[in-house]
Write a protein that holds these residues in place. Structure first.
Motif, PDB file in Angstrom:
ATOM      1  N   TRP A  69       0.831  -1.213   0.000  1.00 54.10           N
ATOM      2  CA  TRP A  69       0.000   0.000   0.000  1.00 54.10           C
ATOM      3  C   TRP A  69       0.865   1.262   0.000  1.00 54.10           C
ATOM      4  N   LEU A  70       1.938   1.268   0.784  1.00 52.59           N
ATOM      5  CA  LEU A  70       2.835   2.427   0.809  1.00 52.59           C
ATOM      6  C   LEU A  70       3.470   2.662  -0.560  1.00 52.59           C
ATOM      7  N   ILE A  71       3.845   1.578  -1.228  1.00 49.54           N
ATOM      8  CA  ILE A  71       4.372   1.703  -2.589  1.00 49.54           C
ATOM      9  C   ILE A  71       3.316   2.298  -3.507  1.00 49.54           C
ATOM     10  N   ASP A  72       2.077   1.853  -3.345  1.00 49.97           N
ATOM     11  CA  ASP A  72       0.968   2.344  -4.164  1.00 49.97           C
ATOM     12  C   ASP A  72       0.723   3.835  -3.926  1.00 49.97           C
ATOM     13  N   VAL A  73       0.800   4.279  -2.669  1.00 49.96           N
ATOM     14  CA  VAL A  73       0.629   5.705  -2.364  1.00 49.96           C
ATOM     15  C   VAL A  73       1.666   6.528  -3.117  1.00 49.96           C
ATOM     16  N   GLY A  74       2.921   6.054  -3.118  1.00 49.25           N
ATOM     17  CA  GLY A  74       3.973   6.777  -3.824  1.00 49.25           C
ATOM     18  C   GLY A  74       3.776   6.772  -5.318  1.00 49.25           C
ATOM     19  N   GLU A  75       3.436   5.619  -5.888  1.00 47.83           N
ATOM     20  CA  GLU A  75       3.297   5.506  -7.338  1.00 47.83           C
ATOM     21  C   GLU A  75       2.114   6.310  -7.871  1.00 47.83           C
ATOM     22  N   THR A  76       1.071   6.455  -7.061  1.00 46.41           N
ATOM     23  CA  THR A  76      -0.099   7.232  -7.499  1.00 46.41           C
ATOM     24  C   THR A  76      -0.012   8.695  -7.087  1.00 46.41           C
ATOM     25  N   GLY A  77       1.084   9.089  -6.414  1.00 46.83           N
ATOM     26  CA  GLY A  77       1.279  10.490  -6.049  1.00 46.83           C
ATOM     27  C   GLY A  77       0.332  10.998  -4.980  1.00 46.83           C
ATOM     28  N   GLU A  78      -0.104  10.107  -4.086  1.00 48.44           N
ATOM     29  CA  GLU A  78      -1.130  10.501  -3.114  1.00 48.44           C
ATOM     30  C   GLU A  78      -0.585  10.889  -1.752  1.00 48.44           C
ATOM     31  N   TRP A  79       0.722  11.060  -1.615  1.00 55.74           N
ATOM     32  CA  TRP A  79       1.239  11.467  -0.309  1.00 55.74           C
ATOM     33  C   TRP A  79       0.667  12.811   0.159  1.00 55.74           C
TER      34      TRP A  79
END
Length: 284
Positions: A69-79
């Motif tokens: 999920w953390l990888i997904d947050v980064g890849e989708t630019g949702e930080w």
């Protein structure tokens, strides 16, 4: 209610816009933090994570799910979205706990500087036939000693009747529902706009997966965003809310405070509201 605009923004699109804006406006603000401060904060955050793992016997399957999920947050630019929704309200509380003037709250990811100047009495830019209940807002900006702050700036931005923000959703004029007002000699201003709608934060990406997995809801109550500033005084960032909104008590961003709820009155096919600001002198 849901955002009904046919070009509703995606989580990735909103995330990219918010990330670009953050990089252009704020990435240098933390520069120069002493190593001992970084060491203290990083160790305590990691310690809290370690304690949670031990206390709740987190499994490898759960660990790998969080890692993915953390990888997904980064890849989708949702930080920016994640941090502004679930973390910023605590930072804001700590940063402003000394203030004697108005309460503030989070900025959120949708602020854009340099909105068009409209003077002390004016209207925010809108589209022809902009849907929504007309709202006339009057107020005064003063210091904590009661002095009127002539020339104080009130930057206003908010969502439209579909819960969408200009510059973060396609098909909306650049400065729609964004403006800057300059208070008159008595610190007074009058703003003509519309009442915004509640909206859901984007749920088609990583943050939406967290919301679904945890059984939360994605709603923010209707609100007006403001930044209020005057020379020699601390910048106030706030959101102003409307009574009766079903999500005032369970805002996904935990940003609602009783002092920030307006008291609108019906008038001439719309509403009027009076709400002013008391700014704290800048700390030396």
């Amino acid at each position: 209610m849901t955002a009904t605009h046919h070009d509703a923004p995606t989580a990735a699109g909103s995330g990219a816009s918010a990330t670009d804006r953050f990089k252009s406006d704020k990435t240098t603000q933390g520069a120069g933090t002493p190593p001992e401060r970084v060491n203290l904060l990083a160790r305590e955050v990691l310690s809290a994570v370690h304690d949670t793992i031990r206390r709740h016997k987190v499994t490898y399957d759960e660990y790998n799910a969080v890692k993915a999920w953390l990888i997904d947050v980064g890849e989708t630019g949702e930080w920016p979205l994640f941090l502004d929704v679930w973390v910023e309200h605590v930072v804001e509380d700590v940063a402003t706990e000394h203030r004697e003037g108005n309460k503030g709250t989070i900025e959120g990811p949708y602020y854009v500087p340099d909105a068009p100047e409209q003077g002390a009495h004016g209207s925010v830019p809108t589209r022809d036939g902009e849907p929504g209940t007309p709202l006339v807002w009057t107020g005064q900006v003063t210091s904590t000693d009661g002095r009127a702050l002539a020339g104080a700036k009130v930057e206003l931005w908010h969502a439209d009747a579909d819960g969408l923000y200009s510059q973060f959703a396609p098909g909306i004029p650049e400065w729609n529902l964004r403006a800057t007002f300059t208070a008159d000699e008595e610190g007074r201003f009058e703003i003509h706009t519309i009442r915004p709608a509640p909206y859901q934060i984007p749920t088609d990406g990583a943050c939406g997966k967290l919301i679904a997995a945890a059984g939360w809801h994605p709603w923010r109550p209707a609100h007006l965003h403001v930044k209020v500033s005057a020379p020699g005084h601390e910048l106030l960032t706030a959101q102003l809310y409307f009574p009766g909104d079903e999500h005032n008590d369970d805002d996904i961003a935990s940003a609602v405070k009783p002092e920030l709820i307006l008291d609108p009155k019906p008038a001439d096919g719309g509403e009027t509201v009076s709400y002013g600001f008391v700014l704290d002198p800048a700390q030396s």
